[in-house]
Each structure stands twice: as structure tokens, then as C-alpha cells.
Design a protein around this motif. Sequence first.
Motif, short mmCIF file in Angstrom:
data_model
loop_
_atom_site.label_atom_id
_atom_site.label_comp_id
_atom_site.label_asym_id
_atom_site.label_seq_id
_atom_site.Cartn_x
_atom_site.Cartn_y
_atom_site.Cartn_z
N GLN A 91 0.83 -1.19 0.00
CA GLN A 91 0.00 0.00 0.00
C GLN A 91 0.87 1.25 0.00
O GLN A 91 2.01 1.21 0.45
N VAL A 92 0.31 2.32 -0.52
CA VAL A 92 1.00 3.60 -0.51
C VAL A 92 -0.07 4.68 -0.37
O VAL A 92 -1.17 4.52 -0.88
N ASP A 93 0.26 5.74 0.39
CA ASP A 93 -0.68 6.84 0.52
C ASP A 93 -0.77 7.55 -0.84
O ASP A 93 0.23 8.11 -1.31
N PRO A 94 -1.92 7.53 -1.51
CA PRO A 94 -1.99 8.08 -2.87
C PRO A 94 -1.70 9.57 -2.94
O PRO A 94 -1.32 10.07 -4.00
N THR A 95 -1.82 10.28 -1.81
CA THR A 95 -1.52 11.72 -1.82
C THR A 95 -0.03 11.98 -1.64
O THR A 95 0.42 13.11 -1.77
N ALA A 142 4.04 -0.62 -9.83
CA ALA A 142 3.31 0.56 -10.30
C ALA A 142 2.16 0.91 -9.38
O ALA A 142 1.61 0.06 -8.67
N THR A 143 1.82 2.19 -9.39
CA THR A 143 0.65 2.66 -8.65
C THR A 143 0.07 3.87 -9.37
O THR A 143 0.62 4.34 -10.37
N SER A 144 -1.05 4.34 -8.85
CA SER A 144 -1.71 5.50 -9.43
C SER A 144 -1.73 6.63 -8.42
O SER A 144 -1.87 6.41 -7.23
N LYS A 145 -1.59 7.86 -8.93
CA LYS A 145 -1.62 9.04 -8.06
C LYS A 145 -3.03 9.59 -7.87
O LYS A 145 -3.28 10.34 -6.95
N ASP A 146 -3.93 9.25 -8.82
CA ASP A 146 -5.23 9.92 -8.77
C ASP A 146 -6.41 8.96 -8.89
O ASP A 146 -7.01 8.59 -7.89
N VAL A 173 -2.73 -5.39 -15.41
CA VAL A 173 -3.12 -5.15 -14.02
C VAL A 173 -3.86 -3.82 -13.91
O VAL A 173 -3.71 -2.94 -14.75
N MET A 174 -4.62 -3.69 -12.86
CA MET A 174 -5.25 -2.42 -12.55
C MET A 174 -4.31 -1.64 -11.64
O MET A 174 -3.65 -2.21 -10.80
N LEU A 175 -4.26 -0.34 -11.84
CA LEU A 175 -3.49 0.53 -10.96
C LEU A 175 -4.49 1.33 -10.13
O LEU A 175 -5.16 2.22 -10.64
N ILE A 176 -4.59 0.95 -8.87
CA ILE A 176 -5.61 1.51 -7.98
C ILE A 176 -4.92 2.46 -7.01
O ILE A 176 -3.90 2.10 -6.42
N PRO A 177 -5.43 3.69 -6.85
CA PRO A 177 -4.81 4.62 -5.91
C PRO A 177 -4.71 3.97 -4.53
O PRO A 177 -5.69 3.41 -4.03
#
Length: 162
Positions: free
Chosen positions: A46-50, A99-103, A117-121
Motif C-alpha cells: 500500500q502507498v498513501d496516494p496523496t 506501479a501505482t496511481s496518483k489519482d 493489471v489495474m493501478l488503484i490509488p
Amino acid sequence: MRRGATVYLYELAWILPSIAIPVGMLAALLVTAFGAGIHVPSVAGQVDPTKVPETAPFDKPGLVQTGPRHYEVRMVAQIWSFTPDEIRVPTGSTVTFVATSKDVIHGLFIPGANVNVMLIPGQIARVTAHFDRPGEFFIACHEYCGIAHHTMGGRVVVETRP
Ligand SMILES: [Cu+2]
């Protein structure tokens, strides 16, 4: 045959497959998941998307060599681009995408390379692909992410290198 017995046989002919089919599917699922070790690409953390730009490894997006012909791509998706959007690796490379998403929800799809894969915030996706032949592979976002979704793409260039 008496009428009652015929009805019973017809019922049995329906009941048995309706039990056997789900049992067979469950057995196939258990054998492939635990026996063959086949899984869908799963969440790798997990990563904080903000706080993606400040959080390792996404503070330095790009390609990192992790071994001979082994690479890791730290990739960030945002509307409407991938960072990095071009990756160059030699033929025969094994590339792991982290990979991850910022928004919003994006997708990471590389046709012909078994990456989907899906990139989910908030979630980190991890998927590994092998690039055994030279050429260009298109990177596509395949989750509708807004008005310019169709422009969101990139490429993996697999180069012949000694
Ligand atoms: Cu997108």
C-alpha cells in the motif's frame, strides 16, 4: 418402467452434473492455485496516494537494473500519462513493473507481454514480464480514466544489444 421411476432418473440426471460441475471447478481452482502456483497479479503493498511522489520507490520513477538482464520499473500513473512512458531494455530481459496511481484508477496493459493489471490509488501492483524478442510493445491504460484516456500510453522498446 413405471412413471415414477422415470421422473426420478431424469431428476438424477440433472442433479448429478449440477453437483459434479461446481465440484470439478473447485478442484481445478485448488489445483491451479496451490498445485501449479498460478495467481492473478496481486496487490504488492500500500502507498498513501496523496504522497506518491515522496514515497519510495515512486520518488524516483524509472528503470533500475536489479541483475544481469533483470530490471525493475518503478512506474507512476496519473491522468493521462505513465511516468516513465518509455522503457528500453535488451532482448532477453525480465522486467518487473512496480506501479501505482496518483489519482484515479488506471490500467497497465502491455499486449503481447502478459502484463495486465489495474493501478488503484493506494495499492501497489507488481507484475513480471519477459521480453525475449526485439521490438516495440505498446503500454496502454485500459481502465477508462477521463476525457483524455485514449491518449494515455507508452512503450517498451526491446533492443538487440550484445
Ligand atoms: Cu489512465
